[in-house]
Design a protein around this motif. Structure first.
Motif, PDB file in Angstrom:
ATOM      1  N   ARG A   1     -16.826  -8.315   8.385  1.00 49.49           N
ATOM      2  CA  ARG A   1     -17.980  -8.756   7.827  1.00 49.49           C
ATOM      3  C   ARG A   1     -18.767  -7.750   7.119  1.00 49.49           C
ATOM      4  NH1 ARG A   1     -22.472 -11.528  12.132  1.00 49.49           N
ATOM      5  NH2 ARG A   1     -23.762 -12.458  10.479  1.00 49.49           N
ATOM      6  N   TYR A   2     -18.907  -6.538   7.424  1.00 47.33           N
ATOM      7  CA  TYR A   2     -19.434  -5.388   6.744  1.00 47.33           C
ATOM      8  C   TYR A   2     -18.378  -4.424   6.334  1.00 47.33           C
ATOM      9  CZ  TYR A   2     -22.802  -7.495   9.979  1.00 47.33           C
ATOM     10  OH  TYR A   2     -23.908  -8.300  10.543  1.00 47.33           O
ATOM     11  N   LEU A   3     -18.891  -3.534   5.515  1.00 48.95           N
ATOM     12  CA  LEU A   3     -17.885  -2.269   5.017  1.00 48.95           C
ATOM     13  C   LEU A   3     -17.692  -1.216   6.413  1.00 48.95           C
ATOM     14  CD1 LEU A   3     -16.773  -0.852   2.971  1.00 48.95           C
ATOM     15  CD2 LEU A   3     -18.851   0.050   2.225  1.00 48.95           C
ATOM     16  N   GLU A   4     -16.544  -0.890   6.521  1.00 45.05           N
ATOM     17  CA  GLU A   4     -16.020  -0.208   7.647  1.00 45.05           C
ATOM     18  C   GLU A   4     -15.131   0.788   6.785  1.00 45.05           C
ATOM     19  OE1 GLU A   4     -15.519  -1.882  11.774  1.00 45.05           O
ATOM     20  OE2 GLU A   4     -15.680  -3.910  10.607  1.00 45.05           O
ATOM     21  N   LEU A   5     -15.640   2.106   6.999  1.00 46.30           N
ATOM     22  CA  LEU A   5     -14.604   3.179   6.490  1.00 46.30           C
ATOM     23  C   LEU A   5     -13.902   4.188   7.589  1.00 46.30           C
ATOM     24  CD1 LEU A   5     -16.971   4.166   3.404  1.00 46.30           C
ATOM     25  CD2 LEU A   5     -14.996   2.479   3.475  1.00 46.30           C
ATOM     26  N   PHE A   6     -12.572   4.127   7.217  1.00 47.19           N
ATOM     27  CA  PHE A   6     -12.143   5.058   8.304  1.00 47.19           C
ATOM     28  C   PHE A   6     -11.250   5.975   7.318  1.00 47.19           C
ATOM     29  CE2 PHE A   6     -12.570   1.187  10.582  1.00 47.19           C
ATOM     30  CZ  PHE A   6     -13.373   1.594  11.855  1.00 47.19           C
ATOM     31  N   LEU A   7     -11.779   7.323   7.441  1.00 45.91           N
ATOM     32  CA  LEU A   7     -11.042   8.306   6.461  1.00 45.91           C
ATOM     33  C   LEU A   7     -10.182   9.171   7.381  1.00 45.91           C
ATOM     34  CD1 LEU A   7     -13.450   7.116   4.757  1.00 45.91           C
ATOM     35  CD2 LEU A   7     -13.526   9.509   3.799  1.00 45.91           C
ATOM     36  N   LYS A   8      -8.891   9.545   6.820  1.00 44.65           N
ATOM     37  CA  LYS A   8      -8.196  10.730   7.625  1.00 44.65           C
ATOM     38  C   LYS A   8      -7.859  11.566   6.364  1.00 44.65           C
ATOM     39  CE  LYS A   8      -3.701  11.536   9.411  1.00 44.65           C
ATOM     40  NZ  LYS A   8      -2.196  11.142   9.752  1.00 44.65           N
ATOM     41  N   LEU A   9      -8.632  12.727   6.503  1.00 43.98           N
ATOM     42  CA  LEU A   9      -8.709  13.680   5.723  1.00 43.98           C
ATOM     43  C   LEU A   9      -8.218  15.246   6.382  1.00 43.98           C
ATOM     44  CD1 LEU A   9     -12.357  13.378   4.857  1.00 43.98           C
ATOM     45  CD2 LEU A   9     -10.748  12.217   3.569  1.00 43.98           C
ATOM     46  N   PRO A  10      -7.504  15.692   5.157  1.00 39.44           N
ATOM     47  CA  PRO A  10      -6.930  17.305   5.650  1.00 39.44           C
ATOM     48  C   PRO A  10      -8.178  18.428   6.092  1.00 39.44           C
ATOM     49  CG  PRO A  10      -6.914  16.785   3.364  1.00 39.44           C
ATOM     50  CD  PRO A  10      -7.240  15.404   3.992  1.00 39.44           C
ATOM     51  N   GLN A  11      -7.933  19.296   6.660  1.00 45.58           N
ATOM     52  CA  GLN A  11      -9.032  19.971   6.885  1.00 45.58           C
ATOM     53  C   GLN A  11      -9.905  20.482   5.853  1.00 45.58           C
ATOM     54  OE1 GLN A  11      -9.474  20.594  10.336  1.00 45.58           O
ATOM     55  NE2 GLN A  11     -11.527  21.897   9.760  1.00 45.58           N
ATOM     56  N   GLN A  12      -9.247  20.874   4.845  1.00 40.34           N
ATOM     57  CA  GLN A  12     -10.060  21.338   3.543  1.00 40.34           C
ATOM     58  C   GLN A  12     -11.014  20.392   2.952  1.00 40.34           C
ATOM     59  OE1 GLN A  12      -6.807  21.648   4.020  1.00 40.34           O
ATOM     60  NE2 GLN A  12      -6.513  23.985   4.477  1.00 40.34           N
ATOM     61  N   LEU A  13     -11.107  19.173   3.412  1.00 43.70           N
ATOM     62  CA  LEU A  13     -11.744  18.246   2.678  1.00 43.70           C
ATOM     63  C   LEU A  13     -12.595  17.635   3.995  1.00 43.70           C
ATOM     64  CD1 LEU A  13      -9.285  16.125   0.638  1.00 43.70           C
ATOM     65  CD2 LEU A  13     -11.106  17.527  -0.248  1.00 43.70           C
ATOM     66  N   GLN A  14     -12.748  18.215   4.989  1.00 46.22           N
ATOM     67  CA  GLN A  14     -13.542  17.839   5.994  1.00 46.22           C
ATOM     68  C   GLN A  14     -15.265  17.673   5.776  1.00 46.22           C
ATOM     69  OE1 GLN A  14     -13.004  16.264   8.996  1.00 46.22           O
ATOM     70  NE2 GLN A  14     -10.698  16.250   8.324  1.00 46.22           N
ATOM     71  N   ASN A  15     -15.568  19.033   4.990  1.00 49.89           N
ATOM     72  CA  ASN A  15     -16.849  18.844   4.508  1.00 49.89           C
ATOM     73  C   ASN A  15     -17.292  18.195   3.298  1.00 49.89           C
ATOM     74  OD1 ASN A  15     -15.398  20.554   2.743  1.00 49.89           O
ATOM     75  ND2 ASN A  15     -16.717  22.250   2.450  1.00 49.89           N
ATOM     76  N   LYS A  16     -16.363  17.470   2.941  1.00 46.38           N
ATOM     77  CA  LYS A  16     -16.618  16.619   1.596  1.00 46.38           C
ATOM     78  C   LYS A  16     -16.494  15.056   1.914  1.00 46.38           C
ATOM     79  CE  LYS A  16     -16.752  19.870  -1.537  1.00 46.38           C
ATOM     80  NZ  LYS A  16     -17.954  20.036  -2.363  1.00 46.38           N
TER      81      LYS A  16
END
Length: 293
Positions: free
Chosen positions: A30-45
Motif C-alpha cells: 500500500r505504501y513504499l517500503e524499502l529493505f536494503l542489504k548493503l555492504p559495510q562500506q555503504l552503511q553510511n550512505k
C-alpha cells in the motif's frame, strides 16, 4: 499511464577499484517500503541510496541488494588476517597458562574474535559512490521498464473489464422502465388484496397516486447515470493519471456502491442477475488494482 508494482531490475557498474552489482525486486504494498542489504562500506550512505529510490518509485515493497566486488570476490566474502590470527592464538595460550586451563583451543574460541577477519574493499570515496549510484539508477531503469510492460497488460485487462460492465449496464437501463412498471403492478395487486381482506376501499385516484410514488422510488435511473459516470472517470484515470492506483480504488468502491443500490431497489430478476455480474467484475478489477503503483 499505469505502472505495475511488481518488477525486477539488475545492473552493474565498475571502477578501477571494484565492481558494484545492484539487484531490485518489487512486490505489492500500500505504501513504499524499502529493505536494503548493503555492504559495510555503504552503511553510511544508506540515506542517499534511499533518496535515489524514493525519487523514482512511489509505492511497493522493494528489496534492494548491493554487492561490491574486488578481484572477482564479493565484498561480503571476508578474508583472513593471518598475522592477527597468530597473535590471537598466542594470547589464548597465555590465558590458558595463567588460568591453568587444560582445555584445547577450539575453532569456536577463535571465531569469537572478529578482528582476525577483514573485508576485501576499503571505505569508498565520493567519486566511487557515484559509480554505486549510477548502478542503482540503471537497475531502477530496468525495473521501471518491466513495471511499464506489466502496466500495459494491466491496462488492457482493466479496459476489457470496464467494457463488460458497460455492456451489462446497457442491459440494465433497457430493463429499468419495465422494472418500474413491475413495481407498480405488484404494489397495486398487493394493496387490492389487503383491502379485500379488510373489506375497505380507497378512491382509485388516491390509490393510483400513492402507488405511482412508491413505484417511482424503485427507479434506478440516477444510480445508472452515476455508475456510468464512474466508469468514464475510471477510464480517464487509467489513460491520463500519473499515479492512478488510489483513485481507481476509490472509484471501485463507488461503482460497487451504486451497483448494490440498483440491486436493492429492483424487483427484476434480470437486473439483479446483471448486478451480480457487475459486482463480480468490480471485485476482479479491485484485485488487479492492487498491482498498480
Amino acid at each position: 499511464m499505469i505502472l505495475s508494482m511488481t518488477g525486477y531490475g539488475r545492473a552493474s557498474a565498475g571502477s578501477k577499484k571494484f565492481v558494484v552489482d545492484v539487484e531490485i525486486k518489487s512486490i505489492n504494498s500500500r505504501y513504499l517500503e524499502l529493505f536494503l542489504k548493503l555492504p559495510q562500506q555503504l552503511q553510511n550512505k544508506e540515506y542517499e541510496l534511499r533518496e535515489i529510490i524514493k525519487n523514482r518509485i512511489k509505492r511497493g515493497k522493494l528489496s534492494v541488494i548491493i554487492l561490491l566486488k574486488k578481484n572477482g570476490l564479493a565484498e561480503d566474502e571476508i578474508s583472513l588476517d593471518t598475522d592477527k590470527l597468530k597473535n590471537y592464538i598466542s594470547l589464548l595460550k597465555q590465558v590458558k597458562k595463567a588460568a591453568k586451563i587444560s582445555e584445547k583451543i577450539k575453532l569456536e574460541h577463535i571465531l569469537y574474535s572478529r578482528d582476525i577477519f577483514t573485508s576485501t574493499i576499503e571505505e569508498i570515496s565520493e567519486e566511487e559512490f557515484k559509480v554505486v549510484a549510477s548502478a542503482l539508477d540503471s537497475a531502477i531503469d530496468n525495473l521501471m521498464e518491466m513495471k511499464k510492460k506489466e502496466g500495459r497488460e494491466l491496462e488492457k485487462d482493466l479496459k476489457k473489464r470496464i467494457k463488460f460492465i458497460e455492456k451489462k449496464l446497457d442491459e440494465i437501463e433497457s430493463l429499468s422502465q419495465d422494472s418500474v412498471n413491475e413495481h407498480f403492478s405488484r404494489y397495486q395487486e398487493k394493496v387490492k388484496q389487503l383491502l379485500e381482506e379488510k373489506a375497505q376501499s380507497i378512491p382509485d385516484d388516491r390509490m393510483m397516486m400513492e402507488l405511482a410514488i412508491l413505484a417511482e422510488r424503485a427507479d434506478i435511473t440516477e444510480e445508472c447515470v452515476r455508475l456510468r459516470s464512474h466508469l468514464k472517470f475510471f477510464l480517464e484515470a487509467v489513460e491520463k493519471e500519473q499515479e492512478p492506483g488510489r483513485k481507481l480504488n476509490f472509484l471501485c468502491q463507488e461503482m460497487n456502491r451504486e451497483t448494490n443500490t440498483i440491486s436493492s431497489k429492483t424487483l427484476s430478476v434480470n437486473i439483479t442477475h446483471n448486478t451480480v455480474f457487475i459486482k463480480e467484475e468490480i471485485e476482479r478489477i479491485r484485485e488487479q488494482i492492487q498491482n498498480i503503483e
